[in-house]
Motif scaffolding. Structure first.
Motif, short mmCIF file in Angstrom:
data_model
loop_
_atom_site.label_atom_id
_atom_site.label_comp_id
_atom_site.label_asym_id
_atom_site.label_seq_id
_atom_site.Cartn_x
_atom_site.Cartn_y
_atom_site.Cartn_z
N ILE A 26 -0.47 0.26 3.19
CA ILE A 26 -0.42 0.26 1.73
C ILE A 26 -0.58 -1.19 1.25
CG2 ILE A 26 1.00 0.77 -0.30
CD1 ILE A 26 2.57 2.73 1.61
N GLN A 49 3.87 3.67 8.60
CA GLN A 49 3.42 3.03 7.36
C GLN A 49 3.76 1.55 7.34
OE1 GLN A 49 5.62 5.41 4.49
NE2 GLN A 49 3.72 6.46 3.91
N CYS A 93 3.53 -1.64 4.56
CA CYS A 93 3.25 -2.09 3.20
C CYS A 93 2.98 -3.59 3.23
CB CYS A 93 4.43 -1.77 2.30
SG CYS A 93 4.16 -2.24 0.60
N GLU A 150 -0.97 4.45 8.10
CA GLU A 150 -1.34 4.07 6.74
C GLU A 150 -0.92 2.63 6.45
OE1 GLU A 150 0.57 6.40 3.70
OE2 GLU A 150 -0.50 5.39 2.08
N THR A 200 -4.38 2.34 1.57
CA THR A 200 -4.13 2.76 0.19
C THR A 200 -3.69 1.57 -0.65
OG1 THR A 200 -1.84 3.30 0.73
CG2 THR A 200 -3.43 5.08 0.91
N ARG A 201 -3.62 1.81 -1.96
CA ARG A 201 -3.31 0.75 -2.91
C ARG A 201 -2.27 1.32 -3.86
NH1 ARG A 201 -3.07 -3.72 -4.26
NH2 ARG A 201 -4.34 -5.05 -5.60
N ALA A 244 -0.64 2.52 -7.26
CA ALA A 244 -1.27 3.06 -8.46
C ALA A 244 -1.20 2.05 -9.60
CB ALA A 244 -0.56 4.35 -8.88
N THR A 257 -9.17 -4.45 3.08
CA THR A 257 -9.73 -3.11 3.25
C THR A 257 -10.88 -3.15 4.25
OG1 THR A 257 -9.17 -2.70 0.94
CG2 THR A 257 -10.64 -1.12 1.99
N SER A 287 -5.58 4.78 7.46
CA SER A 287 -5.94 4.97 6.05
C SER A 287 -5.34 3.82 5.26
CB SER A 287 -5.44 6.33 5.55
OG SER A 287 -4.12 6.26 5.12
#
Lengths: 198, 198
Positions: free
Chosen positions: A138, A78, A80, A136, A166-167, A169, A155, A164
């Motif tokens: 983020i 991951q 970020c 991933e 992601t953002r 929430a 993106t 993948s």
């Protein structure tokens, strides 16, 4: 300009300090010369000499690669992505994320003339190649217009890599009261509603 | 704790800065390492080494006696007594006073156990002897209970010296609106009213 005036003048350039509070801070330091002024002078000296920008993620640390990139206990799958080092610090304080980071160093901004080549985007793409462990990415840019634009741009750029994307929430802040929230946040929270776990 | 954390921790001990603003200030400095962080480190280094307390008046400066005490253009017949160096700075910024200063280093306070022997009172008395040029001592302590108590105490102690002892005027601040002033200030301003010069 003597040394005291120099200290005041430099302190007043820090965010959150004006001339008046810079004077107060300087006087406070002078009154605690051995307990505060000397330690701060020494810490700044050492920081100036030792601070490095991590070539991998753009983090600020006293060694390169930084302690986040070299920590063997962190999750390599991951990444970020944040705008600034301050955002990394904020996420680290939560203790909720144990992957790696990537600092863009800003956001895309037509107004300020900041394009993709001004941000650490190429180095991000080089970290998500097919031979890399990342699964991933983020996107944790701010929920500003420029932050959102940057997230959309990333993106698209990341689509080819197959990871993948992601953002964070959107929603009601913890402790937040609905009555005081702006309409955008409230709509987003409603749209992203989820079933209660029983 | 690495150097960056040390800088943040020390900055957060300055008045007016908390942990959050200390982090912001540290990040700002790191981003302006050569333009701000190194100059501040150098200025603090020099200040720590060079700051002296003036043996005559208690002022903080880079030499002893201080620049106020050694300035030949200043009026030797007036001494303005203040609580702290910050008060001297405030009066100096007005440019309205060209005499000498004396810094008490605090005020008498029964609550905090501060008596006359804890303040620079003996050194003040030694400056107003009969063989000295001083004709007027202006008491510019704060208008707090402790400041007033200290002013009264000094008035008594200075009585024997024969110098005239004066106090800053109380009244409506320049730009102040009567409606927003406390009753004490308003009464004082009324009591101290004076005829308009024509």
């Amino acid at each position: 300009m003597n040394e005291i005036e120099q200290v005041i003048q430099l302190l007043s350039r820090l965010p959150g300090l004006g001339p008046r509070s810079a004077r107060r801070a300087a006087l406070h330091m002078i009154q605690k010369r051995e307990g505060l002024m000397r330690p701060l002078a020494d810490a700044l000296d050492r920081a100036v000499e030792n601070i490095r920008i991590c070539a991998t993620c753009g983090n600020i640390d006293t060694h390169d690669p930084c302690s986040v990139c070299t920590d063997p206990k962190r999750d390599d799958t991951q990444i970020c992505v944040v705008e600034q080092v301050g955002d990394l610090w904020a996420l680290e304080r939560t203790g909720a994320f144990r992957g790696r980071f990537h600092i863009l160093g800003g956001v895309l901004s037509a107004l300020d003339g900041i394009g993709p080549e001004d941000l650490n985007i190429e180095s991000l793409l080089s970290r998500v190649g097919p031979d890399q462990p990342v699964k991933e990415v983020i996107l944790a840019t701010n929920l500003t217009v420029d932050g959102q634009t940057t997230a959309h741009y990333l993106t698209e750029r990341l689509a080819a890599s197959g990871v993948s994307v992601t953002r964070l929430a959107h929603g009601v802040p913890v402790g937040g009261e609905l009555d005081y929230l702006d309409d955008g946040t409230l709509s987003a929270a409603l749209k992203a509603r989820h079933a209660l776990e029983s």
